[in-house]
Design a protein around this motif. Sequence first.
Motif, PDB file in Angstrom:
ATOM      1  N   SER A  46       1.648  -8.574  -5.735  1.00  0.00           N
ATOM      2  CA  SER A  46       2.466  -8.161  -4.590  1.00  0.00           C
ATOM      3  C   SER A  46       1.834  -6.993  -3.855  1.00  0.00           C
ATOM      4  O   SER A  46       1.787  -6.962  -2.615  1.00  0.00           O
ATOM      5  N   VAL A  47       1.339  -6.012  -4.603  1.00  0.00           N
ATOM      6  CA  VAL A  47       0.709  -4.847  -3.982  1.00  0.00           C
ATOM      7  C   VAL A  47      -0.573  -5.256  -3.259  1.00  0.00           C
ATOM      8  O   VAL A  47      -0.851  -4.802  -2.131  1.00  0.00           O
ATOM      9  N   ILE A  48      -1.365  -6.115  -3.890  1.00  0.00           N
ATOM     10  CA  ILE A  48      -2.596  -6.578  -3.239  1.00  0.00           C
ATOM     11  C   ILE A  48      -2.263  -7.319  -1.946  1.00  0.00           C
ATOM     12  O   ILE A  48      -2.952  -7.172  -0.928  1.00  0.00           O
ATOM     13  N   LEU A  49      -1.191  -8.132  -1.971  1.00  0.00           N
ATOM     14  CA  LEU A  49      -0.768  -8.824  -0.756  1.00  0.00           C
ATOM     15  C   LEU A  49      -0.424  -7.817   0.342  1.00  0.00           C
ATOM     16  O   LEU A  49      -0.801  -8.003   1.510  1.00  0.00           O
ATOM     17  N   GLY A  50       0.302  -6.750  -0.032  1.00  0.00           N
ATOM     18  CA  GLY A  50       0.644  -5.734   0.957  1.00  0.00           C
ATOM     19  C   GLY A  50      -0.582  -5.059   1.529  1.00  0.00           C
ATOM     20  O   GLY A  50      -0.663  -4.815   2.746  1.00  0.00           O
ATOM     21  N   VAL A  51      -1.549  -4.751   0.676  1.00  0.00           N
ATOM     22  CA  VAL A  51      -2.773  -4.101   1.143  1.00  0.00           C
ATOM     23  C   VAL A  51      -3.551  -5.023   2.080  1.00  0.00           C
ATOM     24  O   VAL A  51      -4.017  -4.608   3.157  1.00  0.00           O
ATOM     25  N   LEU A  52      -3.690  -6.298   1.689  1.00  0.00           N
ATOM     26  CA  LEU A  52      -4.418  -7.241   2.536  1.00  0.00           C
ATOM     27  C   LEU A  52      -3.738  -7.418   3.887  1.00  0.00           C
ATOM     28  O   LEU A  52      -4.397  -7.474   4.932  1.00  0.00           O
ATOM     29  N   SER A  53      -2.409  -7.519   3.877  1.00  0.00           N
ATOM     30  CA  SER A  53      -1.682  -7.692   5.136  1.00  0.00           C
ATOM     31  C   SER A  53      -1.893  -6.499   6.051  1.00  0.00           C
ATOM     32  O   SER A  53      -2.085  -6.655   7.262  1.00  0.00           O
ATOM     33  N   ALA A  54      -1.855  -5.293   5.488  1.00  0.00           N
ATOM     34  CA  ALA A  54      -2.096  -4.097   6.298  1.00  0.00           C
ATOM     35  C   ALA A  54      -3.508  -4.094   6.863  1.00  0.00           C
ATOM     36  O   ALA A  54      -3.728  -3.778   8.046  1.00  0.00           O
ATOM     37  N   LEU A  55      -4.479  -4.447   6.032  1.00  0.00           N
ATOM     38  CA  LEU A  55      -5.867  -4.464   6.486  1.00  0.00           C
ATOM     39  C   LEU A  55      -6.115  -5.538   7.541  1.00  0.00           C
ATOM     40  O   LEU A  55      -7.031  -5.406   8.362  1.00  0.00           O
ATOM     41  N   PHE A  56      -5.306  -6.603   7.513  1.00  0.00           N
ATOM     42  CA  PHE A  56      -5.437  -7.646   8.526  1.00  0.00           C
ATOM     43  C   PHE A  56      -4.734  -7.253   9.824  1.00  0.00           C
ATOM     44  O   PHE A  56      -5.079  -7.754  10.893  1.00  0.00           O
ATOM     45  N   LEU A  57      -3.743  -6.367   9.755  1.00  0.00           N
ATOM     46  CA  LEU A  57      -3.006  -5.960  10.953  1.00  0.00           C
ATOM     47  C   LEU A  57      -3.759  -4.906  11.765  1.00  0.00           C
ATOM     48  O   LEU A  57      -3.731  -4.933  12.997  1.00  0.00           O
ATOM     49  N   ILE A  58      -4.407  -3.995  11.079  1.00  0.00           N
ATOM     50  CA  ILE A  58      -5.065  -2.885  11.777  1.00  0.00           C
ATOM     51  C   ILE A  58      -6.133  -3.378  12.753  1.00  0.00           C
ATOM     52  O   ILE A  58      -6.181  -2.913  13.903  1.00  0.00           O
TER      53      ILE A  58
END
Length: 534
Positions: free
Chosen positions: A139-151
Amino acid sequence: MSGCTGLWPLLRLALRRDRIRLPVWLLALAFMTFYFANAIQIGYPDEADLEAIVGFMNSPAGTVMSGPGYGWDHPTHATTFAGAYALYLHLGAAFMAILLVSRHTRAEEEAGRLELVRAAEVGRHAPLVATGILSVGASVILGVLSALFLIPAGYGAVGSWLFGMSMAMVAVVFGAIALVTAQLSEHARSATGLASLAIGLAVAIRGTGDVLEPHGSWLSWLSPLAWAQQTRVFYDDRWWPLLLGIVLAGGVFALASRLHARRDLGAGLLATGVGSTRAPRHLRTPFALAFRLERGAILGWSGALFVLGALYGGLTNSVQSSLGDLDNDLVIDALGGDPTQMVNGYLATCVLFNAYVVLCYAVVAAHRLVIEERDGRAEVALAATVSRPRWLLASFATALLGALVALAAAGIGMGTTAALVTGQAGHFRDVLSGTLYYLPAIAVLLGVAVVGFALRPAWLNLAWIAVVFAMVTGYLGFALDLPDPVMDLSPLSHIAQVPLETQEPLPLVMLTAIAAALLAIALVRFRSRDLTTG
């Protein structure tokens, strides 16, 4: 030996087993975040375009479908993305966590593998704790990836990280709920169904609460999905609602641990009947067995869709009031293009949404084929007088029957409440018939799933690509101005938007013929392949 002896080897084993499946889930959800974030900039380049979509999202229909929006007085791409699409990404994260937990807990017990693991130097709680760590880590990795894809899409760094952590929070909460349901039921599908029902309740509570008051009522705060939306990401970026999810997840994890300590390996806390030693005559067929195994899922999905449809139909009067004087070309186009038929456009949109949910159920039901073959039950059944085509046809027919029942439940619930609140009895007939018209299109995609299974069990998952494509074209096709040949690739695009349009019989006949052809291909291919190898 402590209760967590062998924890780290079990965690490494779980990571090795999911070395392909888990990265696919994580990258797919992160990519969907990136896709929606960029698509909204392409589809709505100017603030005037954003104000158009916000006008619909502020209506009761838009609020139910997506949630409350913040910063929409002067909308930006970031606030519109968070208000319009965040809920669906959160739902994807929740389902990822539920399937992950169910696969590493109840499915392992049901297959007998956990008993072999526990025979070694492994503590009683080590498998449960390992699954919990895996769920939280994913779940945390998903959150990190999503943030990195949004920036890179041009969204603010603080808001992007908050959005990613809100996705992680939702996944952690529903992963913890799945750990509890794994202790309650002795079957993996039942445990997954109970956890999925929790998602349905969270959606219904959030939708009802958000409609009662602008930006959510007290009822909304009973849903973890509302907590993620109450972070007001890209508006004033509140981090504290995430603490509610962390506290709830911790409490649910503790509950799962206590329940796990009180039950026997392989058993569930919810008592199940022993059953008769001999099956009655009406159960001695492959179809009867398949239906018996699927009936719980059919009832659960149908009940949830009935409630969801009733909620949508009950908002028809509110939608009629809010859209009566609407002068917004983009919203009008999204609801069918006829300003005098906005209510029918709203009902048609809700019917399509329900059809997407039933489509997901049908593909999930088809996965029973993989489970039956993987666990050896298919081999036992086929060793008797049951032929391969008959066995495969029974599962296809059961999944299609379940889809029919679920569509009918959604149509009856929505049509009944729409007719009651508007006083127009014709809404019941229109909504029910419009919902049932989607069955041939769903049968086509179910045929794609069965053909994939007939080629190789793992290839059944290719049907999910077709499902995602149908959803993307259905939701964003008009905004992205996709060409007609691309739109026509989705079977659901050939179904009329009843009651806004009239359904012609020819597309239904053609879709039925395509579904029959796919089924025939699957039956022929399945006769010649080896079980468990493809």
